[in-house]
Design a protein around this motif. Structure first.
Motif, PDB file in Angstrom:
ATOM      1  N   TYR A 120     -23.417  70.481 -65.080  1.00 30.86           N
ATOM      2  CA  TYR A 120     -23.126  71.398 -63.977  1.00 30.86           C
ATOM      3  C   TYR A 120     -23.559  72.819 -64.325  1.00 30.86           C
ATOM      4  N   TYR A 121     -24.057  73.548 -63.317  1.00 30.30           N
ATOM      5  CA  TYR A 121     -24.339  74.975 -63.455  1.00 30.30           C
ATOM      6  C   TYR A 121     -24.003  75.641 -62.123  1.00 30.30           C
ATOM      7  N   PRO A 122     -23.484  76.888 -62.141  1.00 32.47           N
ATOM      8  CA  PRO A 122     -22.969  77.520 -60.911  1.00 32.47           C
ATOM      9  C   PRO A 122     -23.982  77.613 -59.778  1.00 32.47           C
ATOM     10  N   CYS A 123     -25.257  77.821 -60.099  1.00 33.63           N
ATOM     11  CA  CYS A 123     -26.257  77.962 -59.032  1.00 33.63           C
ATOM     12  C   CYS A 123     -26.345  76.707 -58.171  1.00 33.63           C
ATOM     13  N   ARG A 124     -25.961  75.563 -58.736  1.00 37.10           N
ATOM     14  CA  ARG A 124     -26.023  74.309 -57.987  1.00 37.10           C
ATOM     15  C   ARG A 124     -25.105  74.328 -56.776  1.00 37.10           C
ATOM     16  N   THR A 125     -24.003  75.072 -56.880  1.00 35.40           N
ATOM     17  CA  THR A 125     -23.036  75.115 -55.788  1.00 35.40           C
ATOM     18  C   THR A 125     -23.567  75.893 -54.599  1.00 35.40           C
ATOM     19  N   PHE A 126     -24.315  76.959 -54.857  1.00 35.53           N
ATOM     20  CA  PHE A 126     -24.707  77.877 -53.789  1.00 35.53           C
ATOM     21  C   PHE A 126     -26.189  77.809 -53.425  1.00 35.53           C
ATOM     22  N   SER A 127     -27.033  77.269 -54.300  1.00 34.69           N
ATOM     23  CA  SER A 127     -28.474  77.238 -54.054  1.00 34.69           C
ATOM     24  C   SER A 127     -28.856  75.917 -53.429  1.00 34.69           C
ATOM     25  N   PHE A 167     -15.241  82.689 -56.043  1.00 35.44           N
ATOM     26  CA  PHE A 167     -16.473  82.216 -56.689  1.00 35.44           C
ATOM     27  C   PHE A 167     -16.146  81.153 -57.749  1.00 35.44           C
ATOM     28  N   LEU A 168     -15.161  81.456 -58.591  1.00 34.28           N
ATOM     29  CA  LEU A 168     -14.759  80.497 -59.614  1.00 34.28           C
ATOM     30  C   LEU A 168     -14.218  79.209 -58.997  1.00 34.28           C
ATOM     31  N   LEU A 169     -13.399  79.346 -57.953  1.00 38.75           N
ATOM     32  CA  LEU A 169     -12.793  78.165 -57.337  1.00 38.75           C
ATOM     33  C   LEU A 169     -13.835  77.261 -56.687  1.00 38.75           C
ATOM     34  N   LEU A 170     -14.835  77.840 -56.018  1.00 42.52           N
ATOM     35  CA  LEU A 170     -15.874  77.027 -55.383  1.00 42.52           C
ATOM     36  C   LEU A 170     -16.704  76.284 -56.427  1.00 42.52           C
ATOM     37  N   CYS A 171     -16.988  76.960 -57.549  1.00 39.50           N
ATOM     38  CA  CYS A 171     -17.723  76.301 -58.627  1.00 39.50           C
ATOM     39  C   CYS A 171     -16.898  75.156 -59.224  1.00 39.50           C
ATOM     40  N   ILE A 172     -15.609  75.425 -59.475  1.00 47.43           N
ATOM     41  CA  ILE A 172     -14.736  74.389 -60.036  1.00 47.43           C
ATOM     42  C   ILE A 172     -14.609  73.222 -59.066  1.00 47.43           C
ATOM     43  N   ALA A 173     -14.520  73.512 -57.750  1.00 45.65           N
ATOM     44  CA  ALA A 173     -14.387  72.450 -56.749  1.00 45.65           C
ATOM     45  C   ALA A 173     -15.611  71.546 -56.752  1.00 45.65           C
ATOM     46  N   ASP A 174     -16.799  72.136 -56.805  1.00 43.96           N
ATOM     47  CA  ASP A 174     -18.031  71.339 -56.818  1.00 43.96           C
ATOM     48  C   ASP A 174     -18.042  70.384 -58.009  1.00 43.96           C
ATOM     49  N   TRP A 175     -17.717  70.918 -59.175  1.00 42.90           N
ATOM     50  CA  TRP A 175     -17.702  70.076 -60.379  1.00 42.90           C
ATOM     51  C   TRP A 175     -16.575  69.046 -60.331  1.00 42.90           C
ATOM     52  N   MET A 176     -15.385  69.457 -59.922  1.00 40.59           N
ATOM     53  CA  MET A 176     -14.213  68.577 -59.991  1.00 40.59           C
ATOM     54  C   MET A 176     -14.305  67.421 -59.002  1.00 40.59           C
ATOM     55  N   VAL A 177     -14.700  67.698 -57.757  1.00 38.42           N
ATOM     56  CA  VAL A 177     -14.752  66.645 -56.746  1.00 38.42           C
ATOM     57  C   VAL A 177     -15.761  65.567 -57.132  1.00 38.42           C
ATOM     58  N   HIS A 178     -16.944  65.990 -57.585  1.00 43.15           N
ATOM     59  CA  HIS A 178     -17.946  65.003 -57.992  1.00 43.15           C
ATOM     60  C   HIS A 178     -17.489  64.226 -59.236  1.00 43.15           C
ATOM     61  N   SER A 179     -16.827  64.908 -60.160  1.00 41.16           N
ATOM     62  CA  SER A 179     -16.351  64.215 -61.365  1.00 41.16           C
ATOM     63  C   SER A 179     -15.296  63.171 -61.024  1.00 41.16           C
ATOM     64  N   MET A 180     -14.381  63.522 -60.114  1.00 38.33           N
ATOM     65  CA  MET A 180     -13.342  62.562 -59.721  1.00 38.33           C
ATOM     66  C   MET A 180     -13.938  61.376 -58.979  1.00 38.33           C
ATOM     67  N   TRP A 181     -14.909  61.644 -58.109  1.00 33.36           N
ATOM     68  CA  TRP A 181     -15.557  60.550 -57.394  1.00 33.36           C
ATOM     69  C   TRP A 181     -16.278  59.621 -58.365  1.00 33.36           C
ATOM     70  N   LYS A 182     -16.933  60.224 -59.359  1.00 32.74           N
ATOM     71  CA  LYS A 182     -17.666  59.431 -60.349  1.00 32.74           C
ATOM     72  C   LYS A 182     -16.721  58.555 -61.167  1.00 32.74           C
ATOM     73  N   SER A 183     -15.497  59.040 -61.394  1.00 30.17           N
ATOM     74  CA  SER A 183     -14.519  58.272 -62.165  1.00 30.17           C
ATOM     75  C   SER A 183     -13.742  57.278 -61.308  1.00 30.17           C
ATOM     76  N   GLY A 184     -14.043  57.218 -60.000  1.00 29.10           N
ATOM     77  CA  GLY A 184     -13.398  56.246 -59.121  1.00 29.10           C
ATOM     78  C   GLY A 184     -12.138  56.721 -58.447  1.00 29.10           C
ATOM     79  N   LYS A 185     -11.800  58.015 -58.569  1.00 34.10           N
ATOM     80  CA  LYS A 185     -10.618  58.566 -57.913  1.00 34.10           C
ATOM     81  C   LYS A 185     -11.007  59.175 -56.572  1.00 34.10           C
TER      82      LYS A 185
END
Length: 529
Positions: free
Chosen positions: A409-416, A470-488
């Motif tokens: 993950y890198y922050p630019c991925r969330t907004f770019s 800014f921090l929360l949107l970055c964390i949300a992008d990483w967290m939601v995809h990570s949880m989906w990947k783990s089956g949650k």
């Protein structure tokens, strides 16, 4: 034949499955008997065609019948073995290519302007709700209960955070259910609603009790003092507030979801902010009223606090029985505790910061702004989390993430980018500064708060608010995809963490901002005291 037998078995055991849905499954089973084309193997080892037809039917039968045994898979209620229902499934059966594109065609389409307009009104409503909560907190901090039992301030972020732990999570789950067609059937719709409301009452009661325990412990550790009467009052106030506020907000939330479905508005854009718009004010008003009332009875009728706590705790088994009768909530009744309990403890740390900051007369101005910065950050990140979750339910299977979300993950991925989730992140970040300016001037016009709106104060405050989102949107992008990947299912797991982090980051950044303003000499403490 085995799939057909399994299907008939599930139809017998799970009577809440609508007749239209079972008829749809029978049509799919008939397609299996006619013979299917040879499946194409994917690089991850899954086979697309069997999953879409024969295995899908048998898997549905297994998942529905297993629901009665407590083995319900939490990502499956949102996807009844296909993201389609009714006549959409008939189109799916025409060809494999049409079936693969059907989910994309059903994904709600909206321009950035339409999305911004849909978000703006509930965002402003939610913001004024947090402003009202800040004004209430600014008033009640001078009440006897709040002055003599300062641990109540530790309860504030934890109880206000229940809207993120419970109301916003409910809104996100039901929004996804609406978008993937799970609420088209009246029977299925009310099963989802009743089960989730009962589950929410169980969670509210338990979280309210644990929040009181955390407040007592966090208040006792620094001071080394402990009064049993104050501990019982904290417990009673917390449990009663959590129960009543959760019940009221649950009814409001269901009305918003059903109403947005009928009017054609994407519930992902409006449900979570509206859940928050009433949540802060209702919760804080109930907490203040109950705390002061029990404090007045502390000397003359000390047993009242214990009776209030016992009454609401005794209702918990009833809600558990109701919740356990609905497959959509049964699994969460057993497995949905980790995020809400963890989020409560995170919010309680923010409450400890608030308690210590309010105790300093030089930093008293923080009180009125705390619900605002915490609430706005939580509202915006909840919208993004709900939208990403809906996108994943449409375009991915649990355990798999889109290509753009793979890798480090890198922050630019969330907004770019030009994708729907990139545009929504950009729109939400752009709303921060104009939104906070409106709310700051509203507080100033109401002559509340202890700090004048000097240019230095506004720059420091807005910088803290922008950095928080800014921090929360970055964390949300990483967290939601990570949880989906783990089956949650992110609808049930991500929003409690994100709103709790919003409370902690908001309170911590605001406390640092006020310390910084005091150090550099911006030392107003004369407005609205």
């Amino acid at each position: 034949k085995q799939a057909n037998q399994g299907h008939r078995h599930s139809r017998t055991d799970v009577t809440m499955v609508p007749a239209g849905y079972t008829a749809l499954q029978e049509e799919r089973l008939a397609m299996v008997d006619l013979g299917m084309p040879k499946p194409d193997s994917l690089k991850n080892g899954f086979q697309r065609e069997p999953r879409r037809h024969s295995d899908r039917s048998s898997r549905t039968s297994i998942s529905l019948s297993d629901a009665g045994d407590g083995h319900y898979v939490e990502t499956e209620p949102m996807l009844p073995d296909g993201r389609l229902s009714g006549e959409e499934a008939d189109e799916e059966e025409e060809s494999e290519e049409e079936g693969q594109q059907q989910a994309t065609r059903n994904m709600p389409k909206e321009s950035p302007l339409a999305m911004a307009l849909q978000i703006l009104v509930p965002f402003l409503l939610a913001g004024f709700g947090t402003v009202s909560a800040g004004v209430v907190l600014d008033i009640v901090q001078h009440w006897e209960a709040f002055k003599n039992i300062t641990e109540i301030f530790i309860l504030v972020p934890a109880l206000l955070g229940l809207k993120g732990n419970l109301e916003m999570t409910l809104a996100s789950r039901l929004s996804t259910a609406v978008n993937v067609g799970k609420m088209d059937s009246p029977i299925e719709k009310w099963n989802l609603i009743i089960g989730n409301l009962a589950l929410k009452q169980v969670q509210a009661t338990v979280i309210g009790f644990l929040a009181a325990v955390a407040a007592v412990v966090l208040g006792w550790i620094p001071e080394g003092k402990f009064q049993i009467s104050h501990a019982v009052l904290l417990c009673s106030s917390s449990v009663a507030t959590a129960f009543i506020a959760s019940l009221l907000q649950g009814f409001i939330m269901v009305g918003v979801i059903v109403g947005s479905k009928k009017t054609g508005i994407n519930p992902d854009n409006v449900a979570t902010p509206i859940a928050a718009s009433f949540g802060d004010l209702i919760t804080l008003a109930i907490l203040a009223w109950i705390s002061q009332g029990l404090y007045n009875c502390l000397d003359s009728q000390p047993y009242v606090s214990s009776l209030v706590c016992a009454f609401f705790m005794c209702l918990t088994p009833l809600w558990m029985v109701i919740s356990s009768k609905h497959p959509a909530s049964r699994q969460l009744l057993y497995s949905g505790w980790e995020p809400v309990i963890t989020a409560m403890f995170i919010s309680s740390i923010g409450g400890l910061i608030l308690d210590k900051t309010v105790s300093d007369p030089n930093l008293a101005g923080i009180v009125v702004y705390t619900p605002v910065i915490n609430g706005i950050g939580g509202n915006l990140v909840a919208i993004q989390s709900s939208r990403i979750s809906t996108y994943l339910h449409f375009h991915s299977t649990p355990g798999e993430v889109p290509d753009e979300a793979k890798g480090c993950y890198y922050p630019c991925r969330t907004f770019s980018g030009t994708g729907a989730n990139h545009r929504s992140a950009q729109v939400l970040l752009l709303l921060v500064i104009p939104g906070h300016l409106i709310f700051l001037y509203t507080i100033d016009l109401m002559e509340r708060g202890h700090t004048s709106l000097t240019p230095v104060f506004m720059v420091v405050y807005l910088a803290a608010a922008l950095f928080q989102v800014f921090l929360l949107l970055c964390i949300a992008d990483w967290m939601v995809h990570s949880m989906w990947k783990s089956g949650k299912d992110p609808d049930s797991f991500s929003i409690p963490y994100l709103t709790a982090l919003g409370d902690l980051l908001g309170t911590a950044l605001l406390a640092l901002s006020f310390h910084f303003l005091w150090v550099i000499g911006d030392q107003d403490s004369d407005v609205g005291d």
